[in-house]
Design a protein around this motif. Structure first.
Motif, mmCIF file in Angstrom:
data_model
loop_
_atom_site.group_PDB
_atom_site.id
_atom_site.type_symbol
_atom_site.label_atom_id
_atom_site.label_comp_id
_atom_site.label_asym_id
_atom_site.label_seq_id
_atom_site.Cartn_x
_atom_site.Cartn_y
_atom_site.Cartn_z
ATOM 1 N N ALA A 116 0.835 -1.205 0.000
ATOM 2 C CA ALA A 116 0.000 0.000 0.000
ATOM 3 C C ALA A 116 0.868 1.253 0.000
ATOM 4 C CB ALA A 116 -0.930 -0.012 1.210
ATOM 5 N N SER A 117 1.956 1.219 0.756
ATOM 6 C CA SER A 117 2.867 2.356 0.809
ATOM 7 C C SER A 117 3.497 2.617 -0.560
ATOM 8 C CB SER A 117 3.957 2.108 1.856
ATOM 9 O OG SER A 117 4.886 3.165 1.883
ATOM 10 N N MET A 118 3.897 1.566 -1.258
ATOM 11 C CA MET A 118 4.474 1.727 -2.594
ATOM 12 C C MET A 118 3.463 2.338 -3.561
ATOM 13 S SD MET A 118 6.957 -1.489 -3.472
ATOM 14 C CE MET A 118 7.415 -0.673 -4.992
ATOM 15 N N CYS A 119 2.212 1.914 -3.462
ATOM 16 C CA CYS A 119 1.174 2.452 -4.343
ATOM 17 C C CYS A 119 1.003 3.949 -4.133
ATOM 18 C CB CYS A 119 -0.147 1.732 -4.089
ATOM 19 S SG CYS A 119 -0.201 0.016 -4.665
ATOM 20 N N LEU A 120 1.006 4.378 -2.880
ATOM 21 C CA LEU A 120 0.797 5.792 -2.581
ATOM 22 C C LEU A 120 2.015 6.639 -2.946
ATOM 23 C CD1 LEU A 120 -1.087 5.410 0.808
ATOM 24 C CD2 LEU A 120 -2.013 6.361 -1.311
ATOM 25 N N LYS A 121 3.209 6.117 -2.695
ATOM 26 C CA LYS A 121 4.415 6.874 -3.023
ATOM 27 C C LYS A 121 4.617 7.001 -4.536
ATOM 28 C CE LYS A 121 6.925 5.834 1.236
ATOM 29 N NZ LYS A 121 8.095 5.139 1.841
ATOM 30 N N SER A 122 4.057 6.068 -5.285
ATOM 31 C CA SER A 122 4.192 6.109 -6.744
ATOM 32 C C SER A 122 3.065 6.882 -7.411
ATOM 33 C CB SER A 122 4.221 4.680 -7.308
ATOM 34 O OG SER A 122 5.268 3.923 -6.746
ATOM 35 N N LEU A 195 -4.723 0.734 2.106
ATOM 36 C CA LEU A 195 -4.487 1.775 1.100
ATOM 37 C C LEU A 195 -5.272 3.038 1.437
ATOM 38 C CD1 LEU A 195 -3.055 2.283 -1.650
ATOM 39 C CD2 LEU A 195 -5.170 1.528 -2.760
ATOM 40 N N SER A 196 -6.513 2.869 1.858
ATOM 41 C CA SER A 196 -7.353 4.019 2.193
ATOM 42 C C SER A 196 -6.876 4.710 3.462
ATOM 43 C CB SER A 196 -8.814 3.571 2.357
ATOM 44 O OG SER A 196 -9.312 3.020 1.159
ATOM 45 N N GLU A 197 -6.478 3.933 4.454
ATOM 46 C CA GLU A 197 -6.053 4.521 5.720
ATOM 47 C C GLU A 197 -4.709 5.242 5.588
ATOM 48 O OE1 GLU A 197 -6.108 1.489 8.656
ATOM 49 O OE2 GLU A 197 -8.305 1.483 8.840
ATOM 50 N N GLN A 198 -3.770 4.655 4.847
ATOM 51 C CA GLN A 198 -2.489 5.339 4.659
ATOM 52 C C GLN A 198 -2.658 6.644 3.878
ATOM 53 O OE1 GLN A 198 0.987 3.244 3.367
ATOM 54 N NE2 GLN A 198 0.496 1.374 4.489
ATOM 55 N N CYS A 223 -9.299 10.320 -3.073
ATOM 56 C CA CYS A 223 -8.932 8.962 -2.647
ATOM 57 C C CYS A 223 -9.670 7.920 -3.476
ATOM 58 C CB CYS A 223 -9.239 8.772 -1.162
ATOM 59 S SG CYS A 223 -8.069 9.579 -0.051
ATOM 60 N N GLN A 224 -10.950 8.174 -3.741
ATOM 61 C CA GLN A 224 -11.728 7.260 -4.558
ATOM 62 C C GLN A 224 -11.166 7.206 -5.975
ATOM 63 O OE1 GLN A 224 -14.088 5.199 -3.598
ATOM 64 N NE2 GLN A 224 -14.406 4.385 -5.657
ATOM 65 N N GLN A 225 -10.742 8.352 -6.489
ATOM 66 C CA GLN A 225 -10.131 8.399 -7.823
ATOM 67 C C GLN A 225 -8.836 7.593 -7.849
ATOM 68 O OE1 GLN A 225 -8.522 12.226 -9.150
ATOM 69 N NE2 GLN A 225 -9.472 11.907 -11.158
ATOM 70 N N MET A 226 -8.066 7.663 -6.765
ATOM 71 C CA MET A 226 -6.819 6.899 -6.679
ATOM 72 C C MET A 226 -7.107 5.398 -6.694
ATOM 73 S SD MET A 226 -5.080 5.050 -4.068
ATOM 74 C CE MET A 226 -5.603 5.829 -2.541
ATOM 75 N N ARG A 227 -8.110 4.968 -5.936
ATOM 76 C CA ARG A 227 -8.445 3.537 -5.911
ATOM 77 C C ARG A 227 -8.966 3.061 -7.268
ATOM 78 N NH1 ARG A 227 -10.330 5.109 -0.780
ATOM 79 N NH2 ARG A 227 -12.420 5.385 -1.638
ATOM 80 N N GLU A 228 -9.747 3.901 -7.915
ATOM 81 C CA GLU A 228 -10.266 3.533 -9.235
ATOM 82 C C GLU A 228 -9.139 3.434 -10.262
ATOM 83 O OE1 GLU A 228 -13.195 6.483 -10.043
ATOM 84 O OE2 GLU A 228 -14.717 5.566 -8.750
ATOM 85 N N TYR A 229 -8.128 4.294 -10.124
ATOM 86 C CA TYR A 229 -6.981 4.226 -11.029
ATOM 87 C C TYR A 229 -6.275 2.875 -10.860
ATOM 88 C CZ TYR A 229 -2.394 5.115 -13.077
ATOM 89 O OH TYR A 229 -1.239 5.025 -13.819
ATOM 90 N N TYR A 230 -5.994 2.503 -9.623
ATOM 91 C CA TYR A 230 -5.308 1.234 -9.391
ATOM 92 C C TYR A 230 -6.200 0.035 -9.717
ATOM 93 C CZ TYR A 230 -1.089 3.319 -7.470
ATOM 94 O OH TYR A 230 0.090 4.007 -7.327
ATOM 95 N N ALA A 231 -7.507 0.220 -9.605
ATOM 96 C CA ALA A 231 -8.422 -0.848 -10.007
ATOM 97 C C ALA A 231 -8.276 -1.139 -11.497
ATOM 98 C CB ALA A 231 -9.860 -0.462 -9.674
ATOM 99 N N GLU A 232 -8.204 -0.081 -12.296
ATOM 100 C CA GLU A 232 -8.037 -0.252 -13.734
ATOM 101 C C GLU A 232 -6.675 -0.862 -14.058
ATOM 102 O OE1 GLU A 232 -8.611 -0.435 -17.721
ATOM 103 O OE2 GLU A 232 -10.081 -0.096 -16.121
#
Length: 381
Positions: A116-122, A195-198, A223-232
């Motif tokens: 989750a940390s890698m996803c957010l830092k990237s 991912l959401s909490e971090q 945050c929702q946009q970020m999750r949707e991006y990684y979902a795709e």
């Protein structure tokens, strides 16, 4: 008979009957537990009240086990049943006490936190430092993840410090559909939550409309946009695994592609050396033709591999280099194990499921933090 004799006889009969009843009521089989009584109390223990007077020795023995509060035989752990499988801590016998979260023996919660940390830092939100567009971006790639966990192995307990042995341990354990599905069931929801909490304490430098830099965490919509991006992104990766894994000729095609790529590299190095040595034009021309042939073979094999992947119109985030990296990874798994195909297909299936979880709405409030405690996420490289 006189009345006094009859009355005396009646009293004797009553005493005899009462004594018989008392004697009968206080008789117990040899196997019936003797419950200690309080001589000053008029009430017997709860266990004595529940013992039927006509109970058999077998039922009395069973009741004895109950009154002695003998602990139940512990249930076999998941590791004992299935070897190196995900383990769950023993459930408490107290219904009010919640059981510990289920974990896996090799993939630990630290892996989920690090991922989750890698996803957010990237991640690069729209209108932020490093991303001036209106669309989200991320520098996270399959190759980046493979290199990170192939060396550091954060959150992966393999029992060895030898990198190659550790990699073998990870692949031999995880590359089975059953284990892979079990690990997914343990950690999928935890990853989305993590991912959401971090995100609530990860600061980004926003540049809205070219104005002054604003350092803040993402709001709920972002945050929702970020999750949707990684979902795709996860969905496209999963589709690529499924499609490429269905081609049995992929390992041989990748072998020819790597061979052609190596030939191109060696030809360029040889050309540079000859040019530095002042070689004749004829030798340089001959080597140039060899470079062209090697480039042609490499590009041809590259196009063959890309044709095995999902159509370009169905993906918007994966580049050609990402497809080649995934293809190379899959080809190596086929080479290392004869049962790789089911595992590859399982990765594709679970990726689609994870994408669905990432797209779901999350109701986690944004937590504001003191300015001195800001953890600004540096722009991805």
């Amino acid at each position: 008979m006189n009345k006094s004799y009859i009355a005396s006889l009646f009293v004797v009969l009553v005493l005899a009957i009462g004594g018989g009843v008392w004697f009968f009521m206080h008789q117990t089989p040899e196997t019936t537990p003797v419950t200690e009584q309080d001589t000053d109390s008029t009430n017997s223990s709860v266990y004595t009240q529940k013992i039927p007077q006509t109970s058999s020795p077998e039922s009395s023995a069973s009741q004895e086990n109950t009154t002695q509060d003998a602990p139940a035989e512990p249930e076999a752990s998941m590791e004992e049943r299935n070897g190196m499988e995900p383990e769950s801590l023993a459930n408490s016998t107290d219904p009010a006490e919640k059981p510990e979260p289920q974990t896996d023996r090799l993939v630990r919660p630290a892996f989920i936190q690090d991922l989750a940390s890698m996803c957010l830092k990237s991640y690069l939100p729209p209108h932020s430092m490093g991303n001036a567009t209106r669309s989200p971006l991320s520098t996270l790639s399959f190759k980046k993840l493979n290199m990170h966990y192939g060396v550091d192995m954060t959150g992966l307990e393999t029992g060895t410090r030898d990198v190659m042995k550790a990699r073998d341990a990870v692949f031999s354990y995880l590359l089975t559909p059953r284990i892979m599905s079990t690990v997914y069931s343990i950690y999928a929801d935890s990853f989305v939550q993590e991912l959401s909490e971090q995100a609530t304490h990860s600061y980004y430098d926003f540049t809205p409309g070219g104005a002054a830099i604003e350092s803040r965490v993402m709001n709920a919509k972002e945050c929702q946009q970020m999750r949707e991006y990684y979902a795709e992104l996860v969905r496209e990766v999963g589709a690529t695994f499924t499609t490429l894994g269905s081609h049995e000729e992929l390992p041989e095609t990748m072998r020819r592609y790597r061979k052609a790529s190596k030939r191109v590299t060696e030809a360029y190095i040889a050309f540079a050396d000859l040019e530095a040595q002042g070689a004749s034009s004829k030798r340089l021309d001959n080597l140039s033709q060899e470079i062209k042939q090697a480039l042609g073979e490499r590009e041809h094999m590259k196009s063959v591999i890309l044709s095995m992947a999902p159509d370009a119109d169905s993906r918007s985030l994966l580049a050609h280099s990402d497809i080649l990296d995934i293809a190379n990874w899959i080809a190596r798994r086929f080479k290392g194990t004869t049962n790789a195909l089911p595992a590859i297909q399982t990765i594709g299936t679970l990726s689609q499921q994870l994408a669905g979880k990432l797209e779901q709405k999350q109701s986690i409030p944004t937590v504001a933090q003191p300015q001195t405690a800001q953890e600004t996420v540096a722009p991805a490289e």
